[in-house]
Design a protein around this motif. Structure first.
Motif, PDB file in Angstrom:
ATOM      1  N   MET A  39      -0.847  -2.743  -0.646  1.00 56.64           N
ATOM      2  CA  MET A  39      -0.758  -2.272   0.734  1.00 56.64           C
ATOM      3  C   MET A  39      -1.898  -1.308   1.031  1.00 56.64           C
ATOM      4  O   MET A  39      -2.131  -0.374   0.269  1.00 56.64           O
ATOM      5  N   LYS A  40      -2.562  -1.529   2.129  1.00 57.98           N
ATOM      6  CA  LYS A  40      -3.665  -0.660   2.546  1.00 57.98           C
ATOM      7  C   LYS A  40      -3.108   0.440   3.446  1.00 57.98           C
ATOM      8  O   LYS A  40      -2.451   0.160   4.454  1.00 57.98           O
ATOM      9  N   VAL A  41      -3.326   1.694   3.067  1.00 61.09           N
ATOM     10  CA  VAL A  41      -2.840   2.830   3.846  1.00 61.09           C
ATOM     11  C   VAL A  41      -4.002   3.435   4.624  1.00 61.09           C
ATOM     12  O   VAL A  41      -5.036   3.793   4.049  1.00 61.09           O
ATOM     13  N   ILE A  42      -3.838   3.545   5.938  1.00 63.74           N
ATOM     14  CA  ILE A  42      -4.898   4.054   6.819  1.00 63.74           C
ATOM     15  C   ILE A  42      -4.329   5.213   7.625  1.00 63.74           C
ATOM     16  O   ILE A  42      -3.215   5.132   8.151  1.00 63.74           O
ATOM     17  N   ARG A  43      -5.099   6.285   7.736  1.00 61.37           N
ATOM     18  CA  ARG A  43      -4.604   7.490   8.401  1.00 61.37           C
ATOM     19  C   ARG A  43      -5.384   7.857   9.657  1.00 61.37           C
ATOM     20  O   ARG A  43      -5.104   8.880  10.266  1.00 61.37           O
ATOM     21  N   GLU A  44      -6.353   7.039  10.046  1.00 57.57           N
ATOM     22  CA  GLU A  44      -7.115   7.303  11.269  1.00 57.57           C
ATOM     23  C   GLU A  44      -7.266   6.021  12.062  1.00 57.57           C
ATOM     24  O   GLU A  44      -7.592   4.965  11.507  1.00 57.57           O
ATOM     25  N   ILE A  83       6.477  11.645   3.341  1.00 56.57           N
ATOM     26  CA  ILE A  83       5.556  10.567   3.707  1.00 56.57           C
ATOM     27  C   ILE A  83       5.147   9.768   2.466  1.00 56.57           C
ATOM     28  O   ILE A  83       4.983   8.547   2.527  1.00 56.57           O
ATOM     29  N   GLU A  84       5.029  10.424   1.312  1.00 62.07           N
ATOM     30  CA  GLU A  84       4.676   9.717   0.073  1.00 62.07           C
ATOM     31  C   GLU A  84       5.785   8.751  -0.328  1.00 62.07           C
ATOM     32  O   GLU A  84       5.525   7.624  -0.760  1.00 62.07           O
ATOM     33  N   GLU A  85       7.050   9.182  -0.189  1.00 62.39           N
ATOM     34  CA  GLU A  85       8.176   8.309  -0.521  1.00 62.39           C
ATOM     35  C   GLU A  85       8.253   7.133   0.452  1.00 62.39           C
ATOM     36  O   GLU A  85       8.585   6.010   0.063  1.00 62.39           O
ATOM     37  N   ARG A  86       7.938   7.395   1.710  1.00 61.20           N
ATOM     38  CA  ARG A  86       7.940   6.320   2.707  1.00 61.20           C
ATOM     39  C   ARG A  86       6.869   5.278   2.374  1.00 61.20           C
ATOM     40  O   ARG A  86       7.112   4.075   2.450  1.00 61.20           O
ATOM     41  N   ILE A  87       5.697   5.747   1.994  1.00 57.21           N
ATOM     42  CA  ILE A  87       4.613   4.834   1.612  1.00 57.21           C
ATOM     43  C   ILE A  87       5.056   3.945   0.450  1.00 57.21           C
ATOM     44  O   ILE A  87       4.866   2.723   0.474  1.00 57.21           O
ATOM     45  N   ALA A  88       5.662   4.551  -0.574  1.00 53.60           N
ATOM     46  CA  ALA A  88       6.080   3.797  -1.760  1.00 53.60           C
ATOM     47  C   ALA A  88       7.131   2.758  -1.400  1.00 53.60           C
ATOM     48  O   ALA A  88       7.083   1.616  -1.877  1.00 53.60           O
ATOM     49  N   ALA A  89       8.088   3.117  -0.546  1.00 54.12           N
ATOM     50  CA  ALA A  89       9.157   2.182  -0.162  1.00 54.12           C
ATOM     51  C   ALA A  89       8.596   1.016   0.641  1.00 54.12           C
ATOM     52  O   ALA A  89       8.984  -0.140   0.438  1.00 54.12           O
ATOM     53  N   LEU A  90       7.677   1.280   1.558  1.00 55.46           N
ATOM     54  CA  LEU A  90       7.093   0.225   2.377  1.00 55.46           C
ATOM     55  C   LEU A  90       6.247  -0.722   1.528  1.00 55.46           C
ATOM     56  O   LEU A  90       6.242  -1.937   1.744  1.00 55.46           O
TER      57      LEU A  90
END
Length: 308
Positions: free
Chosen positions: A1-6, A74-81
């Motif tokens: 999963m690619k995580v983007i913050r901007e 937010i870190e836990e949300r990223i891992a679950a997604l």
């Protein structure tokens, strides 16, 4: 999963299938929506995209209200997604300026111009735009103008699982971690750093790791004694833990103290994760350390039985 913050860094995708929301806890209700999202992306040879927000909107819109407690950082949300097979996660900084976007501006600027959305998948009660003015009806009426396909997850599909983030918070605040696990589809967990404690546990044969949770909004379950599984750098361990003030030794502030079974290594400074398995009993004040030790022995037997 690619995580983007901007927003500016989000790539132009060929077939973005998008959903949006805070997804606190990523519980089984959320998982219904996310399952349909990834399925729709596969069917169209597109890409599944989740748009979420951090910090939580309530902390920005009502900063004086300090009652909010989150099921997931937010870190836990990223891992679950990521575990659910999402291709792209865009984490938008939630600001007062962002909250002022009308539904028209939100769809045009974010959903279309930035995400190049081909299909939008939303829950029946999803709202967006200033004062939550937009919803499925608005999207349906304007879908042709936007060139956007919209799919709503029916109310009965969400209601049949009977889950909401507020229900899970209520369960945890009562110590009902088994109920919370059923709603989440996994045990409720929290992570923290092991810090120096009073070291009283080791004097009675039950050394504990004193865990400090860094995310101040993370919900801590009700005071009491629990069976748990704890993940450290050394692996996963069966454990029991106490959340409370240690009234037997006249403690004054709440701590989280974890005793790992068959483990005697140094954990100071290490981040560990606690997965709550079962509630054992409420916190109690004992007449002596000997009485407390006898109860801890019973707690250990009970915890080991429940942990299997």
């Amino acid at each position: 999963m690619k995580v983007i913050r901007e927003l500016s860094q989000f790539p132009e995708l060929s077939g973005a299938v998008v959903t949006s929301g805070t997804f606190d806890g990523v519980h089984v209700g959320h998982q219904k929506i996310l399952s349909r999202l990834t399925e729709a992306a596969r069917q169209s040879n597109g890409q599944s995209v989740v748009l979420t927000y951090w910090p939580h909107p309530r902390t920005v819109l009502n900063p004086e209200d300090d009652s909010l407690r989150l099921l997931s950082t937010i870190e836990e949300r990223i891992a679950a997604l990521e575990q659910l097979g999402v291709d792209y996660l865009l984490i938008l900084p939630f600001t007062k300026e962002f909250a002022q976007l009308s539904s028209e501006e939100y769809i045009q600027q974010i959903i279309l111009d930035t995400l190049h959305t081909k299909k939008l998948v939303i829950g029946y009660d999803h709202r967006f735009g200033k004062n939550r003015e937009g919803g499925f009806d608005y999207l349906q009426q304007n879908a042709a103008r936007y060139g956007l396909e919209v799919e709503e997850i029916p109310r009965q599909d969400i209601d049949e699982v009977g889950v909401s983030s507020s229900k899970i918070r209520t369960a945890l605040e009562k110590g009902e971690v088994a109920t919370a696990a059923r709603y989440l589809g996994r045990p409720y967990s929290l992570s923290g750093t092991v810090v120096q404690g009073r070291q009283l546990g080791r004097t009675i044969g039950y050394p504990t790791a004193n865990v400090q949770v860094s995310e101040k909004l993370k919900l801590i379950p009700a005071q009491g004694v629990y069976a748990a599984r704890v993940t450290t750098r050394q692996g996963e361990h069966k454990a029991m833990l106490s959340i409370g003030t240690n009234p037997t030794v006249n403690g004054t502030h709440q701590t989280i103290e974890v005793h790992l079974f068959d483990f005697n290594q140094d954990l100071y400074g290490q981040e560990i994760t606690i997965a709550f398995t079962a509630y054992l009993r409420p916190e109690a004040k004992f007449n002596s350390l000997e009485e407390l030790t006898q109860q801890l022995h019973l707690d250990q037997q009970n915890a080991l039985h429940l942990l299997g």
